[in-house]
Scaffold this motif. Structure first.
Motif, PDB file in Angstrom:
ATOM      1  N   GLU A 167      36.194  72.030  73.229  1.00 39.04           N
ATOM      2  CA  GLU A 167      35.606  70.816  72.817  1.00 39.04           C
ATOM      3  C   GLU A 167      33.985  70.775  73.366  1.00 39.04           C
ATOM      4  N   GLN A 168      33.883  71.607  74.363  1.00 41.21           N
ATOM      5  CA  GLN A 168      32.476  71.763  75.021  1.00 41.21           C
ATOM      6  C   GLN A 168      31.615  72.588  74.096  1.00 41.21           C
ATOM      7  N   TYR A 169      32.485  73.744  73.439  1.00 38.00           N
ATOM      8  CA  TYR A 169      31.789  74.426  72.353  1.00 38.00           C
ATOM      9  C   TYR A 169      31.359  73.688  71.254  1.00 38.00           C
ATOM     10  N   VAL A 170      31.967  72.842  70.727  1.00 34.77           N
ATOM     11  CA  VAL A 170      31.654  71.755  69.406  1.00 34.77           C
ATOM     12  C   VAL A 170      30.612  70.753  69.880  1.00 34.77           C
ATOM     13  N   TYR A 171      30.847  70.224  71.154  1.00 39.97           N
ATOM     14  CA  TYR A 171      29.781  69.163  71.671  1.00 39.97           C
ATOM     15  C   TYR A 171      28.328  69.609  71.756  1.00 39.97           C
ATOM     16  N   ASP A 172      28.321  70.841  72.349  1.00 40.94           N
ATOM     17  CA  ASP A 172      27.062  71.641  72.584  1.00 40.94           C
ATOM     18  C   ASP A 172      26.456  71.923  71.266  1.00 40.94           C
ATOM     19  N   LEU A 173      27.295  72.441  70.313  1.00 42.76           N
ATOM     20  CA  LEU A 173      26.771  72.920  69.195  1.00 42.76           C
ATOM     21  C   LEU A 173      26.072  72.071  68.169  1.00 42.76           C
ATOM     22  N   ALA A 174      26.716  70.632  68.173  1.00 45.91           N
ATOM     23  CA  ALA A 174      26.602  69.616  67.582  1.00 45.91           C
ATOM     24  C   ALA A 174      25.335  69.097  68.059  1.00 45.91           C
ATOM     25  N   LEU A 175      25.320  68.898  69.315  1.00 41.96           N
ATOM     26  CA  LEU A 175      24.017  68.317  69.928  1.00 41.96           C
ATOM     27  C   LEU A 175      22.762  68.823  69.335  1.00 41.96           C
ATOM     28  N   HIS A 176      22.866  70.212  69.682  1.00 32.18           N
ATOM     29  CA  HIS A 176      21.574  71.230  69.455  1.00 32.18           C
ATOM     30  C   HIS A 176      21.354  71.267  67.984  1.00 32.18           C
ATOM     31  N   VAL A 177      22.523  71.529  67.049  1.00 36.40           N
ATOM     32  CA  VAL A 177      22.088  71.318  65.594  1.00 36.40           C
ATOM     33  C   VAL A 177      21.522  69.883  65.146  1.00 36.40           C
ATOM     34  N   LYS A 178      21.921  69.032  65.754  1.00 38.50           N
ATOM     35  CA  LYS A 178      21.400  67.484  65.489  1.00 38.50           C
ATOM     36  C   LYS A 178      20.087  67.334  65.754  1.00 38.50           C
ATOM     37  N   GLU A 179      19.497  68.254  66.754  1.00 37.29           N
ATOM     38  CA  GLU A 179      18.159  68.191  67.135  1.00 37.29           C
ATOM     39  C   GLU A 179      17.130  68.685  66.276  1.00 37.29           C
ATOM     40  N   LYS A 180      17.844  69.693  65.459  1.00 30.99           N
ATOM     41  CA  LYS A 180      17.061  70.250  64.385  1.00 30.99           C
ATOM     42  C   LYS A 180      16.282  69.364  63.112  1.00 30.99           C
ATOM     43  N   GLY A 181      17.204  68.052  63.227  1.00 30.72           N
ATOM     44  CA  GLY A 181      16.807  66.867  62.241  1.00 30.72           C
ATOM     45  C   GLY A 181      17.300  67.014  60.887  1.00 30.72           C
ATOM     46  N   GLY A 182      17.289  66.042  60.184  1.00 33.22           N
ATOM     47  CA  GLY A 182      17.977  66.094  58.885  1.00 33.22           C
ATOM     48  C   GLY A 182      19.240  66.204  58.693  1.00 33.22           C
ATOM     49  N   ILE A 183      20.174  66.124  59.742  1.00 34.28           N
ATOM     50  CA  ILE A 183      21.398  66.370  59.927  1.00 34.28           C
ATOM     51  C   ILE A 183      22.101  65.186  60.435  1.00 34.28           C
ATOM     52  N   ARG A 184      23.343  64.785  59.854  1.00 37.94           N
ATOM     53  CA  ARG A 184      24.071  63.701  60.332  1.00 37.94           C
ATOM     54  C   ARG A 184      25.718  64.264  60.554  1.00 37.94           C
ATOM     55  N   LEU A 185      26.091  63.841  61.707  1.00 38.28           N
ATOM     56  CA  LEU A 185      27.378  64.381  62.450  1.00 38.28           C
ATOM     57  C   LEU A 185      28.544  63.463  62.350  1.00 38.28           C
ATOM     58  N   PHE A 186      29.764  63.818  61.961  1.00 35.23           N
ATOM     59  CA  PHE A 186      31.047  63.291  62.009  1.00 35.23           C
ATOM     60  C   PHE A 186      31.908  64.034  62.763  1.00 35.23           C
ATOM     61  N   PHE A 187      32.891  63.456  63.402  1.00 32.42           N
ATOM     62  CA  PHE A 187      33.853  64.098  64.222  1.00 32.42           C
ATOM     63  C   PHE A 187      35.254  63.419  63.686  1.00 32.42           C
ATOM     64  N   LEU A 188      36.383  64.309  63.636  1.00 36.22           N
ATOM     65  CA  LEU A 188      37.427  64.127  63.464  1.00 36.22           C
ATOM     66  C   LEU A 188      38.529  64.371  64.826  1.00 36.22           C
ATOM     67  N   PHE A 189      39.248  63.513  65.268  1.00 34.74           N
ATOM     68  CA  PHE A 189      40.163  63.834  66.393  1.00 34.74           C
ATOM     69  C   PHE A 189      41.595  63.815  66.225  1.00 34.74           C
ATOM     70  N   PRO A 190      42.634  64.618  66.873  1.00 35.60           N
ATOM     71  CA  PRO A 190      43.925  64.563  66.718  1.00 35.60           C
ATOM     72  C   PRO A 190      44.522  63.254  67.251  1.00 35.60           C
ATOM     73  N   PRO A 191      45.809  62.758  66.678  1.00 40.79           N
ATOM     74  CA  PRO A 191      46.461  61.565  67.587  1.00 40.79           C
ATOM     75  C   PRO A 191      46.348  61.887  69.137  1.00 40.79           C
ATOM     76  N   HIS A 192      46.306  60.779  69.681  1.00 37.95           N
ATOM     77  CA  HIS A 192      46.564  60.535  71.146  1.00 37.95           C
ATOM     78  C   HIS A 192      45.368  61.123  72.039  1.00 37.95           C
ATOM     79  N   SER A 193      44.159  61.216  71.437  1.00 41.14           N
ATOM     80  CA  SER A 193      43.096  61.962  71.906  1.00 41.14           C
ATOM     81  C   SER A 193      42.592  60.966  73.040  1.00 41.14           C
ATOM     82  N   ASN A 194      42.036  61.769  73.872  1.00 37.76           N
ATOM     83  CA  ASN A 194      41.487  61.140  75.240  1.00 37.76           C
ATOM     84  C   ASN A 194      40.269  60.126  74.763  1.00 37.76           C
TER      85      ASN A 194
END
Length: 358
Positions: free
Chosen positions: A16-43
């Protein structure tokens, strides 16, 4: 470009840390919208953290009972069409079938990228091979993971493309002079459980009563191993030199203070983030030689390698560093140089962004 990430676990971990850091830095490139799907009972705290980056949705159709069925894929396809997703990035084979079915049913075509984070062989049934053919790019976090995963596959051309992209860390070591470094302070950070070699580490520390070390553990204790931890702490002859600080949202101060980083895993590690964090902060690293560690750490060059579940070798490596501050500093600086040259997060992000946009 719209990118959706399928989160693998309902609780926070390395993936999850891997995904969060990757998404954060990809978003900083600009022109990208992000969406996240989570399994049931997620924290809920984990979901709230991801809402800072994009839209979040719990997707309930990934349990073992439904993940092989087209129904799961149809529901996922509807959601991806609603979001007009261009890339779906999954990080666990639990979601392979839902993603494969979604690719078949979606009206809006998307590229499917999967990252393999665990050292284990691929499943080789006809159903799994069908799912593999839907993946446009399979990323392995180390060559060890690639070798193990592909070993039993008879058809090596199931995936359109495969690549090895080593893990990295978004925190950096430019603040290493902010705190006084204590070369005899040893740091373990990660999930505290049997698999990480906590028992042999305690045995190794008990062999060093004559040395003035300080041992710090950072991370949550696995509930199933809480009794093990309590017993180790209560019976250790050096327990007065051991402290547990729990989960730390910002590791930089502790990484700056310590001189030695240790990861004594008894299972094969795919690409442990803690090693890259230690490297970036110039810690001298002691780790086991199973898994991907020997791809990154060369024994006696930028760290020390030991056999897994071998307290005697662990104790000898720690004694060598604790009694030779010059060696500790030298190995740490070499590790930091290697990190900056080969494993920096800037390099990682440029590689991932290239695969996203090509």
């Amino acid at each position: 470009m719209n990118i959706a990430y399928f989160i693998a676990s309902p609780i926070w971990g390395g993936g999850e840390q891997y995904v969060y850091d990757l998404a954060l830095h990809v978003k900083e490139k600009g022109g990208i919208r992000l969406f996240f799907l989570f399994p049931p009972h997620s924290n809920q705290a984990m979901i709230s953290r991801f809402t800072r980056l994009g839209e979040c949705r719990v997707f309930p159709y990934v349990s073992k009972g439904v993940r092989f069925l087209p129904f799961s894929g149809r529901q996922l396809a509807k959601l991806l069409d609603l979001w007009q997703i261009d890339i779906l990035h999954i990080n666990s084979r639990q979601s392979y079938f839902a993603a494969a079915w979604a690719k078949r049913f979606a009206a809006h075509p998307f590229r499917l990228i999967a990252t393999q984070h665990l050292v284990r062989p691929a499943k080789n049934s006809a159903l799994w091979r069908w799912a593999y053919r839907k993946i446009d790019l399979l990323i392995f976090v180390s060559d060890c993971v690639r070798r193990q995963y592909m070993a039993k596959l008879k058809d090596k051309d199931l995936f359109s493309k495969i690549a090895v992209v080593y893990n990295s860390t978004a925190i950096n070591g430019y603040e290493i002079n902010s705190f006084p470094r204590r070369l005899n302070h040893i740091l373990f950070h990660g999930r505290i459980c049997r698999e990480k070699g906590i028992e042999p580490l305690f045995k190794a520390l008990a062999m060093l009563p004559d040395l003035p070390f300080q041992m710090t553990f950072c991370g949550n204790i696995s509930p199933r191993d809480k009794d093990m931890w309590d017993k180790l702490m209560s019976t250790s002859p050096v327990r007065n030199r051991i402290r547990h600080l729990g989960f730390q949202p910002d590791m930089r101060p502790l990484l700056s203070e310590h001189g030695i980083g240790i990861l004594p895993s008894i299972v094969a590690e795919a690409g442990p983030l803690s090693i890259f964090e230690d490297m970036s902060f110039a810690l001298a690293i002691v780790t086991t030689n199973n898994g991907s560690q020997p791809e990154v750490i060369q024994n006696g060059i930028n760290g020390l390698l030991c056999s897994p579940d071998n307290p005697t070798e662990l104790a000898a490596a720690l004694r060598r560093l604790l009694t030779d501050p010059t060696l500790t500093q030298t190995l740490g600086e070499r590790a930091r140089t290697d990190f900056q040259a080969r494993y920096s997060y800037d390099r990682f992000i440029e590689t991932m962004y290239h695969y996203y946009t090509r």
